[in-house]
Write a protein that holds these residues in place. Structure first.
Motif: not given
Length: 177
Positions: A87-92, A108-112
């Motif tokens: 819940g802390k990173l925007p996007g996928e 989590q990390i951003q998918a890109d």
């Protein structure tokens, strides 16, 4: 005359007993961070440890890993990605859930955030039992990264955290606790 190599940075780490709970000895890096000369020296030493891995990007573990990774990425001329709680990173995002002593946690990390095959070094402030760092490596590999090492300010060697890792580990300071 004292040289930079002779300065013991452990003098700048404050030990706080019974924090965050009884029986835990907390190694407080805030005292190192606020001493400009000691912090510059620490970052120079970490840079010398990490540079031979030739990272494309540093992966900073929330949240104290951000403190070491950001200035180091600047020194080394490489990128920086943040590994955060849900819940802390925007996007996928790409997630990895892992077990703790009592319960579980998710990173989590951003998918890109990383391109397949990019050379990545994971950065955090402290290595204790190794669960979070091992989960970080697994998450980065899930995203296609080539994890070439892990770098920490402090390692509690008596807890055996590095034994959970299959990447080279460099720690600036180590304690037997």
């Amino acid at each position: 005359m004292t040289t930079h190599e002779e300065i013991d940075l452990k003098r700048y780490i404050r030990n706080i007993p019974d924090f965050p709970k009884p029986g835990i000895l907390f190694y407080d890096i805030s005292t190192l961070l606020r001493d400009a000369d000691a912090w510059q020296l620490a970052m120079g030493r970490v840079a010398r440890q990490v540079a031979p891995w030739q990272p494309d990007i540093l992966a900073a573990v929330e949240s104290r890993g951000f403190l070491t990774a950001a200035p180091l990425a600047d020194r080394l001329g490489c990128g920086l990605l943040m590994m955060r709680k849900p819940g802390k990173l925007p996007g996928e995002t790409i997630s990895h859930t892992y077990d703790l002593e009592y319960g579980s946690d998710t990173l989590q990390i951003q998918a890109d955030a990383v391109k397949p095959g990019q050379r990545v070094v994971v950065m955090d402030d402290l290595l204790a039992t190794g669960g979070t760092l091992a989960a970080s490596v697994a998450l980065l590999r899930k995203a296609g990264a080539n994890v070439v090492g892990a770098s920490l300010l402090v390692e509690l060697t008596g807890l055996g955290g590095r034994n959970k890792l299959d990447v080279p580990v460099k720690s600036l300071l180590s304690y037997e606790d």
